[in-house]
Design a protein around this motif. Sequence first.
Motif, PDB file in Angstrom:
ATOM      1  N   THR A 131      -3.096  -6.950  -4.203  1.00  0.00           N
ATOM      2  CA  THR A 131      -3.395  -7.004  -2.769  1.00  0.00           C
ATOM      3  C   THR A 131      -4.705  -7.739  -2.551  1.00  0.00           C
ATOM      4  O   THR A 131      -5.667  -7.546  -3.298  1.00  0.00           O
ATOM      5  CB  THR A 131      -3.498  -5.586  -2.182  1.00  0.00           C
ATOM      6  OG1 THR A 131      -2.293  -4.879  -2.431  1.00  0.00           O
ATOM      7  CG2 THR A 131      -3.738  -5.632  -0.681  1.00  0.00           C
ATOM      8  N   GLN A 166       7.543  -3.674   4.555  1.00  0.00           N
ATOM      9  CA  GLN A 166       7.283  -2.485   3.749  1.00  0.00           C
ATOM     10  C   GLN A 166       8.499  -2.117   2.911  1.00  0.00           C
ATOM     11  O   GLN A 166       8.392  -1.758   1.741  1.00  0.00           O
ATOM     12  CB  GLN A 166       6.893  -1.320   4.660  1.00  0.00           C
ATOM     13  CG  GLN A 166       6.233  -0.152   3.935  1.00  0.00           C
ATOM     14  CD  GLN A 166       4.843  -0.501   3.434  1.00  0.00           C
ATOM     15  OE1 GLN A 166       4.233  -1.454   3.895  1.00  0.00           O
ATOM     16  NE2 GLN A 166       4.361   0.280   2.476  1.00  0.00           N
ATOM     17  N   ARG A 167       9.675  -2.200   3.502  1.00  0.00           N
ATOM     18  CA  ARG A 167      10.901  -1.865   2.769  1.00  0.00           C
ATOM     19  C   ARG A 167      11.171  -2.887   1.672  1.00  0.00           C
ATOM     20  O   ARG A 167      11.607  -2.530   0.577  1.00  0.00           O
ATOM     21  CB  ARG A 167      12.085  -1.825   3.744  1.00  0.00           C
ATOM     22  CG  ARG A 167      13.417  -1.475   3.093  1.00  0.00           C
ATOM     23  CD  ARG A 167      14.561  -1.667   4.053  1.00  0.00           C
ATOM     24  NE  ARG A 167      14.679  -3.057   4.480  1.00  0.00           N
ATOM     25  CZ  ARG A 167      15.697  -3.527   5.180  1.00  0.00           C
ATOM     26  NH1 ARG A 167      16.672  -2.740   5.544  1.00  0.00           N
ATOM     27  NH2 ARG A 167      15.745  -4.802   5.540  1.00  0.00           N
ATOM     28  N   CYS A 210       1.517  -4.617  -8.257  1.00  0.00           N
ATOM     29  CA  CYS A 210       1.268  -5.290  -6.973  1.00  0.00           C
ATOM     30  C   CYS A 210      -0.206  -5.667  -6.898  1.00  0.00           C
ATOM     31  O   CYS A 210      -1.080  -4.871  -7.244  1.00  0.00           O
ATOM     32  CB  CYS A 210       1.634  -4.358  -5.823  1.00  0.00           C
ATOM     33  SG  CYS A 210       1.332  -5.063  -4.175  1.00  0.00           S
ATOM     34  N   ASP A 249      -0.966  -4.643   9.344  1.00  0.00           N
ATOM     35  CA  ASP A 249      -1.482  -4.909   8.011  1.00  0.00           C
ATOM     36  C   ASP A 249      -1.349  -6.398   7.698  1.00  0.00           C
ATOM     37  O   ASP A 249      -0.247  -6.895   7.477  1.00  0.00           O
ATOM     38  CB  ASP A 249      -0.721  -4.079   6.973  1.00  0.00           C
ATOM     39  CG  ASP A 249      -1.342  -4.142   5.591  1.00  0.00           C
ATOM     40  OD1 ASP A 249      -2.276  -4.964   5.397  1.00  0.00           O
ATOM     41  OD2 ASP A 249      -0.906  -3.385   4.702  1.00  0.00           O
ATOM     42  N   ARG A 308       0.031  -9.467  -0.046  1.00  0.00           N
ATOM     43  CA  ARG A 308       0.549  -8.546  -1.056  1.00  0.00           C
ATOM     44  C   ARG A 308       1.547  -9.292  -1.935  1.00  0.00           C
ATOM     45  O   ARG A 308       2.504  -9.893  -1.430  1.00  0.00           O
ATOM     46  CB  ARG A 308       1.224  -7.348  -0.396  1.00  0.00           C
ATOM     47  CG  ARG A 308       0.266  -6.309   0.153  1.00  0.00           C
ATOM     48  CD  ARG A 308       0.850  -5.526   1.302  1.00  0.00           C
ATOM     49  NE  ARG A 308       0.855  -6.316   2.532  1.00  0.00           N
ATOM     50  CZ  ARG A 308       1.461  -5.936   3.659  1.00  0.00           C
ATOM     51  NH1 ARG A 308       2.113  -4.812   3.700  1.00  0.00           N
ATOM     52  NH2 ARG A 308       1.411  -6.702   4.730  1.00  0.00           N
ATOM     53  N   LYS A 347       7.748  -2.681  -0.866  1.00  0.00           N
ATOM     54  CA  LYS A 347       7.448  -1.337  -1.365  1.00  0.00           C
ATOM     55  C   LYS A 347       6.185  -1.322  -2.237  1.00  0.00           C
ATOM     56  O   LYS A 347       6.212  -0.871  -3.382  1.00  0.00           O
ATOM     57  CB  LYS A 347       8.638  -0.784  -2.143  1.00  0.00           C
ATOM     58  CG  LYS A 347       9.863  -0.569  -1.281  1.00  0.00           C
ATOM     59  CD  LYS A 347      10.981   0.109  -2.041  1.00  0.00           C
ATOM     60  CE  LYS A 347      12.177   0.333  -1.140  1.00  0.00           C
ATOM     61  NZ  LYS A 347      13.331   0.923  -1.870  1.00  0.00           N
ATOM     62  N   PRO A 348       5.074  -1.833  -1.719  1.00  0.00           N
ATOM     63  CA  PRO A 348       3.862  -1.928  -2.548  1.00  0.00           C
ATOM     64  C   PRO A 348       3.361  -0.580  -3.034  1.00  0.00           C
ATOM     65  O   PRO A 348       2.729  -0.493  -4.093  1.00  0.00           O
ATOM     66  CB  PRO A 348       2.847  -2.607  -1.611  1.00  0.00           C
ATOM     67  CG  PRO A 348       3.351  -2.336  -0.235  1.00  0.00           C
ATOM     68  CD  PRO A 348       4.836  -2.306  -0.342  1.00  0.00           C
ATOM     69  N   GLU A 349       3.646   0.505  -2.277  1.00  0.00           N
ATOM     70  CA  GLU A 349       3.163   1.822  -2.696  1.00  0.00           C
ATOM     71  C   GLU A 349       3.811   2.287  -4.000  1.00  0.00           C
ATOM     72  O   GLU A 349       3.274   3.145  -4.714  1.00  0.00           O
ATOM     73  CB  GLU A 349       3.428   2.852  -1.585  1.00  0.00           C
ATOM     74  CG  GLU A 349       4.880   3.279  -1.426  1.00  0.00           C
ATOM     75  CD  GLU A 349       5.746   2.254  -0.717  1.00  0.00           C
ATOM     76  OE1 GLU A 349       6.969   2.456  -0.657  1.00  0.00           O
ATOM     77  OE2 GLU A 349       5.202   1.251  -0.214  1.00  0.00           O
ATOM     78  N   ASP A 409      11.292  -6.224   7.862  1.00  0.00           N
ATOM     79  CA  ASP A 409      10.742  -4.977   7.343  1.00  0.00           C
ATOM     80  C   ASP A 409      10.055  -5.257   6.010  1.00  0.00           C
ATOM     81  O   ASP A 409      10.644  -5.125   4.938  1.00  0.00           O
ATOM     82  CB  ASP A 409      11.857  -3.946   7.177  1.00  0.00           C
ATOM     83  CG  ASP A 409      11.315  -2.544   6.940  1.00  0.00           C
ATOM     84  OD1 ASP A 409      10.157  -2.434   6.502  1.00  0.00           O
ATOM     85  OD2 ASP A 409      12.051  -1.570   7.192  1.00  0.00           O
ATOM     86  N   ASP A 426       3.488  -6.089  11.396  1.00  0.00           N
ATOM     87  CA  ASP A 426       2.707  -4.882  11.675  1.00  0.00           C
ATOM     88  C   ASP A 426       1.227  -5.244  11.619  1.00  0.00           C
ATOM     89  O   ASP A 426       0.858  -6.415  11.523  1.00  0.00           O
ATOM     90  CB  ASP A 426       3.051  -3.757  10.691  1.00  0.00           C
ATOM     91  CG  ASP A 426       2.946  -4.203   9.233  1.00  0.00           C
ATOM     92  OD1 ASP A 426       2.013  -4.959   8.912  1.00  0.00           O
ATOM     93  OD2 ASP A 426       3.806  -3.801   8.426  1.00  0.00           O
TER      94      ASP A 426
END
Length: 366
Positions: free
Chosen positions: A272, A239-240, A270, A335, A339, A243-245, A237, A333
Amino acid sequence: MTAPEQGQGHGQGQEQAQDQDLAIPDAPLPVSVLTGFLGSGKTTVLRHLLAQPDMANTAVIVNEFGEIGLDHMLVENAKEDTILLNSGCLCCTVRGDLVETMRRLFKQRVRREIPPFDRLVIETTGLADPAPILQTLMNDPFLVERFRLDGVIATVDAANGGTTLDNHFESVKQAAVADRLLLTKTDAAEPDAAEALKIRLKDLNPAAPVLPVSQGEVEAAALFNAGLYDPTTKTLDVQRWLKPEAYDDDHGHDHHHDVNRHDASIRAFCITREEPLNWDRLNSWVEMLIMLYGGNLLRIKGILNIEDCEGPVVIHGVQHMFHPPSQLESWPDADHRSRLVFITRDLEKEMFEHTLEAFAGGSDLT
């Protein structure tokens, strides 16, 4: 950094070992580091955690048994300074060297001299900088193959945490590198002060959830599984983990003008990149960063799109030390951007962007 290895990382594959003590498990055992400044309630949190059923099959390394009041939890001595608890946990003290303690625990597990724990929690001293512990997990060859860092949990006193952050940079580093932040003693703090500290912690470490804790009580399930691998789904995971957001450029750093605050020097951001990176050039860039700024690179996480690699490459570093990078079999995923998440001291995002562009050959940064 060394070249990335193919596969799911440092714990995959089988090793033919003559000594069963050196056998590598199919999956590395997750390690959580529990840190927090003196008086932040870390010991109280640990005592409550050890009583929870979710902590069964967990080994805990502490500094002193007496500090966490285990008398009512004791079952029996298991081996030397290791004890069994009613919850099913194992608990042992650090005797000198953390590496030797972890080696001994693992060997006792293989020999079935102690129950086969499947998770390890390390409690640091209140004044400890967590970086050397993280570096130990990343650098010792024996440990790298058998354990993986799941996450860092840091306790911060809701009543006095602001003053502690102002006066002790150790507490700032503990909070800055954490994957989970526990705002303790909320029952004893003024609501406005606790809320202000929560906002300050989110600015210091945007990606770490801030969990309020009263009387040391927090659910064990909320603290673990903070790493790249999600054991509930048996998948990666990203994204978890990254946590770039959370590192949006609009996230303010309004406190940076206040020179009286130690966390005024901390930056979390971050970078990208759309285009694939050349591994040799990237490696040269990282080595330059380590040589010039190693002590100020508090933590680095990244998933990278590398030229001629089908799957992504995962990197993780603390100051001048990096875990051996690993190439995943496939992207988790759609993407496929690179990152890189940084938490730094006295270093600006623009420097990283400009130097990466120079080393990578001038491709556009996003």
